[in-house]
Design a protein around this motif. Structure first.
Motif, PDB file in Angstrom:
ATOM      1  N   THR A   1       0.842  -1.211   0.000  1.00 32.00           N
ATOM      2  CA  THR A   1       0.000   0.000   0.000  1.00 32.00           C
ATOM      3  C   THR A   1       0.870   1.252   0.000  1.00 32.00           C
ATOM      4  O   THR A   1       0.624   2.201  -0.759  1.00 32.00           O
ATOM      5  CB  THR A   1      -0.909   0.003   1.259  1.00 32.00           C
ATOM      6  OG1 THR A   1      -1.602  -1.236   1.293  1.00 32.00           O
ATOM      7  CG2 THR A   1      -1.914   1.128   1.227  1.00 32.00           C
ATOM      8  N   ALA A   2       1.904   1.246   0.852  1.00 32.58           N
ATOM      9  CA  ALA A   2       2.796   2.411   0.949  1.00 32.58           C
ATOM     10  C   ALA A   2       3.562   2.607  -0.366  1.00 32.58           C
ATOM     11  O   ALA A   2       3.776   3.728  -0.814  1.00 32.58           O
ATOM     12  CB  ALA A   2       3.770   2.226   2.116  1.00 32.58           C
ATOM     13  N   ARG A   3       3.958   1.484  -1.002  1.00 33.21           N
ATOM     14  CA  ARG A   3       4.703   1.567  -2.270  1.00 33.21           C
ATOM     15  C   ARG A   3       3.812   2.143  -3.371  1.00 33.21           C
ATOM     16  O   ARG A   3       4.248   2.985  -4.162  1.00 33.21           O
ATOM     17  CB  ARG A   3       5.213   0.174  -2.649  1.00 33.21           C
ATOM     18  CG  ARG A   3       6.159   0.168  -3.823  1.00 33.21           C
ATOM     19  CD  ARG A   3       7.062  -1.041  -3.826  1.00 33.21           C
ATOM     20  NE  ARG A   3       6.374  -2.313  -3.921  1.00 33.21           N
ATOM     21  CZ  ARG A   3       6.278  -3.213  -2.933  1.00 33.21           C
ATOM     22  NH1 ARG A   3       6.837  -2.978  -1.763  1.00 33.21           N
ATOM     23  NH2 ARG A   3       5.620  -4.342  -3.111  1.00 33.21           N
ATOM     24  N   ALA A   4       2.551   1.705  -3.406  1.00 30.47           N
ATOM     25  CA  ALA A   4       1.614   2.230  -4.415  1.00 30.47           C
ATOM     26  C   ALA A   4       1.413   3.732  -4.226  1.00 30.47           C
ATOM     27  O   ALA A   4       1.339   4.493  -5.204  1.00 30.47           O
ATOM     28  CB  ALA A   4       0.280   1.499  -4.315  1.00 30.47           C
ATOM     29  N   ALA A   5       1.376   4.179  -2.965  1.00 32.20           N
ATOM     30  CA  ALA A   5       1.208   5.616  -2.695  1.00 32.20           C
ATOM     31  C   ALA A   5       2.444   6.386  -3.155  1.00 32.20           C
ATOM     32  O   ALA A   5       2.341   7.495  -3.709  1.00 32.20           O
ATOM     33  CB  ALA A   5       0.964   5.846  -1.199  1.00 32.20           C
TER      34      ALA A   5
ATOM     35  N   ARG B   1       2.317   6.798  -6.883  1.00 35.84           N
ATOM     36  CA  ARG B   1       1.379   7.872  -7.266  1.00 35.84           C
ATOM     37  C   ARG B   1       2.021   9.248  -7.064  1.00 35.84           C
ATOM     38  O   ARG B   1       1.847  10.147  -7.880  1.00 35.84           O
ATOM     39  CB  ARG B   1       0.086   7.779  -6.439  1.00 35.84           C
ATOM     40  CG  ARG B   1      -0.845   6.657  -6.888  1.00 35.84           C
ATOM     41  CD  ARG B   1      -2.240   6.811  -6.322  1.00 35.84           C
ATOM     42  NE  ARG B   1      -2.263   6.756  -4.860  1.00 35.84           N
ATOM     43  CZ  ARG B   1      -2.301   5.621  -4.149  1.00 35.84           C
ATOM     44  NH1 ARG B   1      -2.313   4.448  -4.775  1.00 35.84           N
ATOM     45  NH2 ARG B   1      -2.330   5.650  -2.826  1.00 35.84           N
ATOM     46  N   ARG B   2       2.775   9.375  -5.963  1.00 36.92           N
ATOM     47  CA  ARG B   2       3.422  10.658  -5.672  1.00 36.92           C
ATOM     48  C   ARG B   2       4.468  11.003  -6.743  1.00 36.92           C
ATOM     49  O   ARG B   2       4.563  12.123  -7.208  1.00 36.92           O
ATOM     50  CB  ARG B   2       4.076  10.592  -4.289  1.00 36.92           C
ATOM     51  CG  ARG B   2       4.076  11.916  -3.535  1.00 36.92           C
ATOM     52  CD  ARG B   2       4.408  11.748  -2.070  1.00 36.92           C
ATOM     53  NE  ARG B   2       3.536  10.794  -1.410  1.00 36.92           N
ATOM     54  CZ  ARG B   2       3.925   9.825  -0.593  1.00 36.92           C
ATOM     55  NH1 ARG B   2       5.194   9.665  -0.301  1.00 36.92           N
ATOM     56  NH2 ARG B   2       3.069   9.013  -0.036  1.00 36.92           N
TER      57      ARG B   2
ATOM     58  N   ARG C   1       6.454   2.652   6.790  1.00 39.90           N
ATOM     59  CA  ARG C   1       5.888   3.877   6.207  1.00 39.90           C
ATOM     60  C   ARG C   1       6.999   4.841   5.810  1.00 39.90           C
ATOM     61  O   ARG C   1       6.977   5.441   4.743  1.00 39.90           O
ATOM     62  CB  ARG C   1       4.921   4.544   7.190  1.00 39.90           C
ATOM     63  CG  ARG C   1       3.627   3.765   7.352  1.00 39.90           C
ATOM     64  CD  ARG C   1       2.603   4.571   8.156  1.00 39.90           C
ATOM     65  NE  ARG C   1       1.460   3.755   8.520  1.00 39.90           N
ATOM     66  CZ  ARG C   1       0.494   3.394   7.675  1.00 39.90           C
ATOM     67  NH1 ARG C   1       0.551   3.778   6.410  1.00 39.90           N
ATOM     68  NH2 ARG C   1      -0.509   2.643   8.093  1.00 39.90           N
TER      69      ARG C   1
ATOM     70  N   TYR D   1       8.854   4.297   2.519  1.00 40.08           N
ATOM     71  CA  TYR D   1       8.166   4.666   1.277  1.00 40.08           C
ATOM     72  C   TYR D   1       7.786   6.148   1.220  1.00 40.08           C
ATOM     73  O   TYR D   1       7.006   6.551   0.368  1.00 40.08           O
ATOM     74  CB  TYR D   1       6.946   3.761   1.069  1.00 40.08           C
ATOM     75  CG  TYR D   1       7.381   2.356   0.733  1.00 40.08           C
ATOM     76  CD1 TYR D   1       7.864   2.052  -0.533  1.00 40.08           C
ATOM     77  CD2 TYR D   1       7.373   1.356   1.704  1.00 40.08           C
ATOM     78  CE1 TYR D   1       8.312   0.772  -0.833  1.00 40.08           C
ATOM     79  CE2 TYR D   1       7.824   0.071   1.409  1.00 40.08           C
ATOM     80  CZ  TYR D   1       8.297  -0.210   0.136  1.00 40.08           C
ATOM     81  OH  TYR D   1       8.748  -1.470  -0.171  1.00 40.08           O
ATOM     82  N   GLU D   2       8.356   6.946   2.119  1.00 38.79           N
ATOM     83  CA  GLU D   2       8.203   8.401   1.985  1.00 38.79           C
ATOM     84  C   GLU D   2       9.091   8.854   0.826  1.00 38.79           C
ATOM     85  O   GLU D   2      10.136   8.251   0.565  1.00 38.79           O
ATOM     86  CB  GLU D   2       8.667   9.105   3.272  1.00 38.79           C
ATOM     87  CG  GLU D   2       7.748   8.932   4.457  1.00 38.79           C
ATOM     88  CD  GLU D   2       6.392   9.598   4.247  1.00 38.79           C
ATOM     89  OE1 GLU D   2       6.355  10.694   3.653  1.00 38.79           O
ATOM     90  OE2 GLU D   2       5.388   9.001   4.670  1.00 38.79           O
TER      91      GLU D   2
END
Length: 327
Positions: A16-20, A23-24, A79, A82-83
């Protein structure tokens, strides 16, 4: 069974964090010119390359790691991995030795490298191994070589790569010398700052190859025409990297900025010009040039290497504004 019980939960959280993150980076436009990179960033698990890292807090750094007994701490570690920020991965006496670059900057650099299927790539500065994994995902293990001077760094990069399922060639050696036994390369990418272009990289590039490297707080992309000639311009992107160990180090005496207005002193583009002309222009001359030329953006500057000469320039390699680089 090794690890902590909720490994599945951890994998889901990472996905989920990687997908976000993807997108960023998408929104930043970093891979607009080469959207194939989107798939590599979506597939390669960055958290496996940073089993621990350090986050700046008041008074120093706090260590985050994936083996913490506290589930909330493990969640913060994932988290954070993946920032879209650089992560400090190695410190010695409070000094940053190695970091995992900001993912959107990595995407910018990989897109600017203009990799084509079948290319062979040399990466200077193995770091955590994450960038080599992105390259290997796209090109295949056998087409990617990464080199670092520090055996601890190459050892941990190898370990991270294997954990993520990649096996590019990892070499321990002086990156400034390249990796002659794996040459010639179609692309060379450096993830550490230099003050001059190593001649070995040009000699180990195929004619028509590209070299992308951090220099003077910018990123320059050189096109290689033969074993002793290369030329190219800077990208618009600012870039601050740890200096290459073993090669020539940027730095030297602090500059005397007396007489330069504070507004210029604090301006990123003026500081870029200062770094580029260090040793040939004094800061006051640099400032009048900068004002007179309309405070040029990075992409108006370039670098030419011709035989044993190497110089930086503004607008035109043969124009009036040219400064020799240290050789």
């Amino acid at each position: 069974m090794g690890g902590h019980a909720p490994d599945r939960e951890q994998d889901d959280l990472a996905a989920t964090a990687r997908a976000a993150l993807v997108r960023r980076i998408d929104a930043s436009g970093a891979w607009a010119t080469d959207p194939v990179w989107r798939e590599a960033f979506a597939a390669v698990p960055r958290h496996l390359f940073v089993p621990y890292y350090y986050v700046g807090v008041a008074g120093g750094y706090e260590r985050r790691w994936g083996e913490s007994p506290d589930p909330q701490a493990r969640e913060r570690w994932i988290r954070g991995a993946y920032e879209d920020t650089p992560l400090a991965t190695r410190l010695r006496d409070g000094e940053l030795l190695s970091s995992s670059s900001q993912p959107s900057l990595m995407a910018d650099m990989l897109a600017a490298l203009r990799v084509e299927d079948g290319n062979t790539v040399l990466e200077i500065g193995a770091g955590t191994g994450y960038n080599a994994a992105l390259l290997a995902h796209r090109l295949g293990d056998d087409r990617v070589t990464t080199v670092d001077l520090d055996p601890e760094i190459t050892e941990s990069a190898r370990r991270h790569l294997a954990a993520a399922g990649y096996q590019p060639v990892v070499v321990t050696g002086d990156g400034a010398r390249g990796v002659p036994e794996r040459a010639p390369f179609d692309r060379i990418i450096a993830t550490c700052a230099l003050s001059t272009v190593p001649r070995a990289w040009i000699a180990q590039s195929r004619p028509g190859g590209r070299i992308l490297m951090p220099l003077a707080t910018g990123l320059v992309v050189l096109r290689v025409s033969d074993a002793t000639h290369a030329e190219g311009r800077f990208l618009h992107t600012p870039a601050y990297f740890v200096p290459l160990r073993g090669g020539s180090r940027p730095g030297g005496e602090p500059l005397q900025l007396g007489g330069v207005p504070r507004r210029a002193r604090e301006d990123d583009l003026f500081r870029f010009l200062l770094a580029l002309t260090r040793g040939t222009l004094d800061p006051q001359e640099a400032h009048s040039l900068w004002e007179q030329e309309g405070r040029p953006q990075r992409e108006r500057y370039g670098i030419t290497v011709s035989g044993d000469r190497e110089w930086a320039w503004l607008d035109d390699p043969e124009g009036p504004y040219a400064w020799p680089l240290p050789t």
